[in-house]
Write a protein that holds these residues in place. Structure first.
Motif, PDB file in Angstrom:
ATOM      1  N   GLY A   1       0.776  -1.226   0.000  1.00  9.28           N
ATOM      2  CA  GLY A   1       0.000   0.000   0.000  1.00  9.28           C
ATOM      3  C   GLY A   1       0.805   1.272   0.000  1.00  9.28           C
ATOM      4  N   PHE A   2       2.103   1.191  -0.368  1.00 12.50           N
ATOM      5  CA  PHE A   2       2.873   2.434  -0.452  1.00 12.50           C
ATOM      6  C   PHE A   2       3.811   2.444  -1.670  1.00 12.50           C
ATOM      7  CE2 PHE A   2       4.588  -0.204   3.073  1.00 12.50           C
ATOM      8  CZ  PHE A   2       5.820  -0.569   2.566  1.00 12.50           C
ATOM      9  N   PRO A   3       3.261   2.181  -2.870  1.00 10.14           N
ATOM     10  CA  PRO A   3       4.103   2.282  -4.063  1.00 10.14           C
ATOM     11  C   PRO A   3       4.381   3.743  -4.411  1.00 10.14           C
ATOM     12  CG  PRO A   3       1.843   1.922  -4.723  1.00 10.14           C
ATOM     13  CD  PRO A   3       1.864   1.845  -3.211  1.00 10.14           C
TER      14      PRO A   3
ATOM     15  N   LEU B   1      12.665   6.625   3.571  1.00 12.90           N
ATOM     16  CA  LEU B   1      11.289   6.254   3.903  1.00 12.90           C
ATOM     17  C   LEU B   1      11.014   4.764   3.719  1.00 12.90           C
ATOM     18  CD1 LEU B   1       9.513   9.269   2.217  1.00 12.90           C
ATOM     19  CD2 LEU B   1       9.241   8.634   4.619  1.00 12.90           C
ATOM     20  N   LYS B   2      11.571   4.177   2.672  1.00 14.69           N
ATOM     21  CA  LYS B   2      11.213   2.796   2.336  1.00 14.69           C
ATOM     22  C   LYS B   2      11.466   1.820   3.483  1.00 14.69           C
ATOM     23  CE  LYS B   2      11.835  -0.715  -1.260  1.00 14.69           C
ATOM     24  NZ  LYS B   2      12.451  -1.016  -2.584  1.00 14.69           N
ATOM     25  N   PRO B   3      12.692   1.741   4.035  1.00 14.04           N
ATOM     26  CA  PRO B   3      12.891   0.785   5.139  1.00 14.04           C
ATOM     27  C   PRO B   3      12.091   1.139   6.389  1.00 14.04           C
ATOM     28  CG  PRO B   3      14.855   2.133   4.798  1.00 14.04           C
ATOM     29  CD  PRO B   3      13.951   2.391   3.643  1.00 14.04           C
ATOM     30  N   LEU B   4      11.813   2.419   6.595  1.00 17.18           N
ATOM     31  CA  LEU B   4      10.984   2.800   7.741  1.00 17.18           C
ATOM     32  C   LEU B   4       9.562   2.291   7.570  1.00 17.18           C
ATOM     33  CD1 LEU B   4      10.374   4.259  10.363  1.00 17.18           C
ATOM     34  CD2 LEU B   4      10.052   6.371   9.031  1.00 17.18           C
ATOM     35  N   LEU B   5       9.006   2.461   6.384  1.00 11.97           N
ATOM     36  CA  LEU B   5       7.655   1.967   6.136  1.00 11.97           C
ATOM     37  C   LEU B   5       7.607   0.448   6.235  1.00 11.97           C
ATOM     38  CD1 LEU B   5       6.499   4.350   3.285  1.00 11.97           C
ATOM     39  CD2 LEU B   5       5.455   4.130   5.538  1.00 11.97           C
ATOM     40  N   TYR B   6       8.643  -0.236   5.769  1.00  6.48           N
ATOM     41  CA  TYR B   6       8.692  -1.688   5.934  1.00  6.48           C
ATOM     42  C   TYR B   6       8.710  -2.059   7.414  1.00  6.48           C
ATOM     43  CZ  TYR B   6       9.275  -3.368   1.142  1.00  6.48           C
ATOM     44  OH  TYR B   6       9.048  -3.720  -0.172  1.00  6.48           O
ATOM     45  N   THR B   7       9.485  -1.319   8.211  1.00  2.60           N
ATOM     46  CA  THR B   7       9.545  -1.595   9.642  1.00  2.60           C
ATOM     47  C   THR B   7       8.171  -1.465  10.287  1.00  2.60           C
ATOM     48  OG1 THR B   7      11.812  -0.731   9.734  1.00  2.60           O
ATOM     49  CG2 THR B   7      10.634  -0.934  11.820  1.00  2.60           C
ATOM     50  N   LEU B   8       7.513  -0.359  10.010  1.00  2.00           N
ATOM     51  CA  LEU B   8       6.183  -0.130  10.568  1.00  2.00           C
ATOM     52  C   LEU B   8       5.193  -1.169  10.067  1.00  2.00           C
ATOM     53  CD1 LEU B   8       6.198   3.733  10.121  1.00  2.00           C
ATOM     54  CD2 LEU B   8       5.982   2.563  12.328  1.00  2.00           C
ATOM     55  N   ARG B   9       5.251  -1.454   8.795  1.00  2.00           N
ATOM     56  CA  ARG B   9       4.302  -2.401   8.193  1.00  2.00           C
ATOM     57  C   ARG B   9       4.408  -3.777   8.827  1.00  2.00           C
ATOM     58  NH1 ARG B   9       3.609  -7.350   5.816  1.00  2.00           N
ATOM     59  NH2 ARG B   9       5.545  -7.150   4.630  1.00  2.00           N
ATOM     60  N   VAL B  10       5.623  -4.307   8.947  1.00  2.00           N
ATOM     61  CA  VAL B  10       5.737  -5.684   9.441  1.00  2.00           C
ATOM     62  C   VAL B  10       5.400  -5.785  10.920  1.00  2.00           C
ATOM     63  CG1 VAL B  10       7.326  -6.428   7.642  1.00  2.00           C
ATOM     64  CG2 VAL B  10       8.260  -5.488   9.756  1.00  2.00           C
ATOM     65  N   LEU B  11       5.720  -4.757  11.694  1.00  2.00           N
ATOM     66  CA  LEU B  11       5.337  -4.788  13.107  1.00  2.00           C
ATOM     67  C   LEU B  11       3.820  -4.762  13.266  1.00  2.00           C
ATOM     68  CD1 LEU B  11       8.025  -2.408  14.636  1.00  2.00           C
ATOM     69  CD2 LEU B  11       7.762  -4.854  15.117  1.00  2.00           C
TER      70      LEU B  11
ATOM     71  N   PRO C   1      -1.169  -7.439   5.052  1.00  2.00           N
ATOM     72  CA  PRO C   1       0.079  -6.735   4.754  1.00  2.00           C
ATOM     73  C   PRO C   1      -0.107  -5.301   4.267  1.00  2.00           C
ATOM     74  CG  PRO C   1      -0.497  -8.119   2.907  1.00  2.00           C
ATOM     75  CD  PRO C   1      -1.582  -8.305   3.938  1.00  2.00           C
ATOM     76  N   HIS C   2      -1.357  -4.851   4.084  1.00  2.00           N
ATOM     77  CA  HIS C   2      -1.638  -3.560   3.470  1.00  2.00           C
ATOM     78  C   HIS C   2      -1.625  -2.469   4.535  1.00  2.00           C
ATOM     79  CE1 HIS C   2      -4.380  -0.622   1.299  1.00  2.00           C
ATOM     80  NE2 HIS C   2      -3.460  -0.879   0.389  1.00  2.00           N
ATOM     81  N   LEU C   3      -0.588  -1.621   4.503  1.00  2.00           N
ATOM     82  CA  LEU C   3      -0.378  -0.657   5.580  1.00  2.00           C
ATOM     83  C   LEU C   3      -1.540   0.323   5.759  1.00  2.00           C
ATOM     84  CD1 LEU C   3       1.419   0.363   7.826  1.00  2.00           C
ATOM     85  CD2 LEU C   3       2.725   1.673   6.130  1.00  2.00           C
ATOM     86  N   PRO C   4      -2.107   0.917   4.695  1.00  2.00           N
ATOM     87  CA  PRO C   4      -3.250   1.817   4.928  1.00  2.00           C
ATOM     88  C   PRO C   4      -4.422   1.128   5.617  1.00  2.00           C
ATOM     89  CG  PRO C   4      -2.349   2.166   2.734  1.00  2.00           C
ATOM     90  CD  PRO C   4      -1.674   0.945   3.284  1.00  2.00           C
TER      91      PRO C   4
END
Length: 276
Positions: free
Chosen positions: A52-54, A167-177, A191-194
């Motif tokens: 959800g963050f392309p 931003l990319k690795p930060l969003l991955y960190t937040l997403r997986v947690l 898996p969809h962050l929004p």
């Protein structure tokens, strides 16, 4: 691009997003996977489009399962269990990774959340009866120990973020947690962050980070939120994931191993066909 019907809620699958609503470029992905060698059990979209963050220049990550003939597994030659291909198609970077059905099943049994997300991705490019059977088995593969996968992935991505500030690795960190917390609490893979932000308590600035990532693939997180606040929030999410794992109703071990074995054997022998 083809779309599939909404998967039944009883399978523990989140409602599909649809290929047309996931920010994917206007490319016939069905034709792309049809060019690949051998029969495919399924092919789905993973990566930033699934999460959800392309951004405008995100590549297309295709993941799936291929089916080797029985002779490839019993002869002298090493089986081609994993196939990887990266190429440029009309200026668009394509990344395709598929595993043979048996290897994919082994990964599922290792409590690998990444392959579960690929299997349950609502961004379906190709499906078969065997794919639908795998989806039906997915709830029996979920365990409390999937928290380890998401915890470890988050740690790796956070270290990358600390090095780059991107931003990319930060969003991955937040997403997986958040995915791990959601899974431990509700027994569903999301898996969809929004969507996660609307279903799980999350830092208020996450939508701003997503918007910044959409505008610039390699944007800096520090322009949106203070790094000191980020560290505090990430540590708090780790604590929440630990607590959610301790309280989860998910079992310690997968319960669908025998059914998964039976599916592999039947599919390899042509019942059902991978070309349905």
């Amino acid at each position: 691009m083809s779309e599939t019907p909404e998967a039944p809620a009883r399978l523990g699958i989140e409602p599909p997003l649809g290929l047309r609503t996931a920010g994917l470029p206007d490319v016939d992905l069905g034709a792309v996977v049809a060019e690949q060698e051998g029969p495919l059990i399924f092919a789905t979209v993973s990566g930033a489009h699934l999460y959800g963050f392309p951004s405008r220049d995100s590549d297309v990550d295709l993941r799936g399962v291929h089916l080797l003939p029985a002779a490839a597994l019993v002869g002298l030659h090493e089986p081609d269990e994993t196939r990887t291909r990266m190429w440029d198609r009309d200026g668009l970077e394509m990344d395709l990774v598929t595993h043979d059905l048996r290897k994919f099943a082994r990964l599922l049994l290792r409590r690998n959340g990444y392959v579960l997300e690929q299997l349950l991705s609502p961004l379906v490019v190709r499906t078969t009866e065997a794919h639908q059977e795998l989806i039906a088995l997915a709830p029996g593969l979920l365990t409390a120990h999937h928290a380890h996968h998401y915890r470890g992935f988050a740690t790796t991505q956070w270290r990358l973020f600390e090095k780059t500030g991107e931003l990319k690795p930060l969003l991955y960190t937040l997403r997986v947690l958040l995915t791990g917390i959601h899974l431990m609490a509700g027994g569903r893979v999301q898996p969809h962050l929004p969507t996660l932000v609307s279903e799980v308590e999350a830092p208020a600035y996450v939508p701003e980070l997503i918007a910044a990532k959409e505008a610039a693939e390699h944007g800096a997180a520090g322009e949106v939120v203070d790094p000191a606040r980020l560290r505090t929030d990430i540590e708090a999410l780790h604590v929440r994931l630990d607590a959610a794992q301790a309280a989860t109703a998910l079992p310690d071990a997968p319960g669908a191993r025998d059914a998964l074995h039976d599916l592999i054997v039947r599919t390899r022998l042509g019942r059902p066909s991978a070309d349905c």
